[in-house]
Design an enzyme around this catalytic site. Structure first.
Site, PDB file in Angstrom:
ATOM      1  N   HIS A 332     -72.083  35.264 -10.394  1.00 57.26           N
ATOM      2  CA  HIS A 332     -71.382  35.098 -11.668  1.00 57.26           C
ATOM      3  C   HIS A 332     -72.345  35.064 -12.847  1.00 57.26           C
ATOM      4  CE1 HIS A 332     -72.407  30.801 -12.336  1.00 57.26           C
ATOM      5  NE2 HIS A 332     -72.271  30.661 -11.018  1.00 57.26           N
ATOM      6  N   CYS A 350     -74.955  29.332  -6.228  1.00 62.80           N
ATOM      7  CA  CYS A 350     -74.470  30.659  -6.606  1.00 62.80           C
ATOM      8  C   CYS A 350     -75.623  31.588  -6.972  1.00 62.80           C
ATOM      9  CB  CYS A 350     -73.509  30.551  -7.787  1.00 62.80           C
ATOM     10  SG  CYS A 350     -71.964  29.707  -7.393  1.00 62.80           S
TER      11      CYS A 350
END
Length: 425
Positions: A332, A350
């Site tokens: 992301h 992430c």
């Protein structure tokens, strides 16, 4: 097709390695001058010695005049000395039922038969003398069962997916181990171009299919689950058949190396971009392994307020999120960590990148595109996402309900109207 036929001596060779019930059997059988009314196989070999055809035919299942036959039933038959064998199945009104011959030497209806209906099956074997031997047998299907299992597919018609996308099929009731091989034999995948692949039971209610290596770019895929009327254990039967027709997009593969903190993006084998990234810090490391994109969210909110560790609690607006694991690992945009990207790991697990790079990547990928993460402190746990590619091919094959030794690099199949190879198992 309503009339199924097989010829020798030129069988169609399947170009995919498959797990099948068995090779086509042309079995020698004894012959009588008429059908067996005692419920056994029906035979045909001609009625007069001088006029007897060289070939013989026998229907071995369903038994003659059988009742309560499952709507999924196959027509099993034998033929001897036949140059051509045809199978015709008709309903009580005389209408032909569409079906195909399987590699196991049976006739399988294209769709489940009607419940509570009488059918006739006719097998005709013709030898090189040109004289046909014909046998006909009747049977009646069972009444519609009250206990039915629904079969669903994660993917639908017309979708375009990534080269790492597994085919995912679910059942709303668990399938006992003793019935999974029967179910799996009714699950076929046709890929164009043909590729070796296999079904793998993730749980009693879920089975997946993947090829040995990533799908080839732009592959066309058709798969069919012929579950309608199929016995599935405990008095349960399949509710209906299921078909899905889709395609694979370009080969987009992402590789992340923790050592240099970079993602390399390849499309159809060529590097199209290298992106600086930041992975999970030591207290919340990213997983190393092979994952695929599970879902794509252009805008979402990450809310971890239920985390038992106060240091990991936050609510943040996120752009261009691509889920990789059920545990919450995503690719992301992270504009707050741009200064660390390419240098050090600061995320909660992430794959962080700039908004511009995240937007670019989001527009390149599809659900099912693979990502390989290397060199982190934690290994990916199988089951934490679609981890089908995190398993070796040997381990994946072990999840098949059909024994691996049943596989054949070039399985012989009967002639078919289909232009491409069909794989099963």
């Amino acid at each position: 097709m309503a009339l199924a036929s097989r010829r020798r001596p030129t069988p169609l060779r399947a170009f995919a390695s498959v797990l099948l019930a068995g090779a086509l059997a042309l079995t020698a059988t004894a012959c009588t001058s008429g059908g067996d009314k005692g419920g056994g196989p029906s035979f045909q070999g001609g009625s007069e010695a001088g006029d007897q055809p060289k070939a013989t035919a026998a229907i071995t299942a369903p038994a003659a005049d059988a009742k309560d036959v499952p709507a999924s039933t196959e027509i099993s038959f034998n033929s001897k000395d036949a140059v051509e064998t045809t199978v015709v199945v008709k309903n009580a009104a005389g209408a032909a039922v569409k079906g195909t011959l399987s590699a196991a030497g049976t006739w399988l209806p294209d769709n489940a038969l009607e419940y509570g209906t009488t059918y006739s099956a006719t097998v005709t074997a013709t030898g090189d003398d040109g004289k046909p031997a014909t046998v006909t047998s009747n049977f009646t299907t069972m009444a519609k069962p009250g206990k039915q299992i629904r079969v669903t597919s994660f993917l639908g018609d017309g979708q375009t997916v990534g080269v790492g996308m597994p085919l995912i099929v679910k059942f709303n009731q668990p399938i006992p181990k003793d019935f999974r091989d029967d179910v799996q034999r009714r699950m076929t995948v046709r890929a164009t171009p043909a590729q070796e692949g296999i079904w793998h039971w993730v749980s009693p209610t879920e089975v997946r299919y993947r090829p040995k290596t990533y799908w080839k770019a732009n592959t066309k895929i058709f798969y069919k689950i012929q579950a309608g009327g199929l016995p599935m254990g405990g008095g349960w039967y399949g509710r209906s058949d299921l078909t899905v027709d889709l395609k694979v997009g370009p080969a987009v593969v992402m590789t992340v190396d923790n050592k240099n903190k970079k993602m390399t993006v390849k499309k159809d084998g060529k590097v199209i971009k290298t992106i600086p990234i930041s992975l999970g810090k030591k207290s919340t490391p990213s997983s190393s392994g092979t994952m695929v994109v599970i879902e794509k969210l252009k805008k979402t909110v990450f809310d971890t307020m239920d985390d038992p560790n106060p240091a990991n609690r936050y609510v943040t607006d996120i752009e261009y999120a691509q889920r990789l694991t059920w545990g919450g690992e995503f690719i992301h945009a992270a504009p707050w960590s741009v200064a660390s990207q390419g240098r050090t790991n600061v995320s909660h697990g992430c794959v962080n990148m700039s908004t511009a790079n995240a937007s670019w990547l989001f527009n390149q990928t599809r659900v099912g595109d693979p990502i390989v993460v290397k060199g982190t402190e934690r290994k990916l746990e199988n089951g934490n996402g679609w981890t089908d590619w995190n398993m070796s091919w040997g381990d994946y094959v072990k999840g098949s309900a059909i024994p691996p030794e049943a596989a054949s690099p070039e399985a012989t199949t009967v002639p078919s109207t289909e232009p491409t190879a069909t794989t099963a198992g």
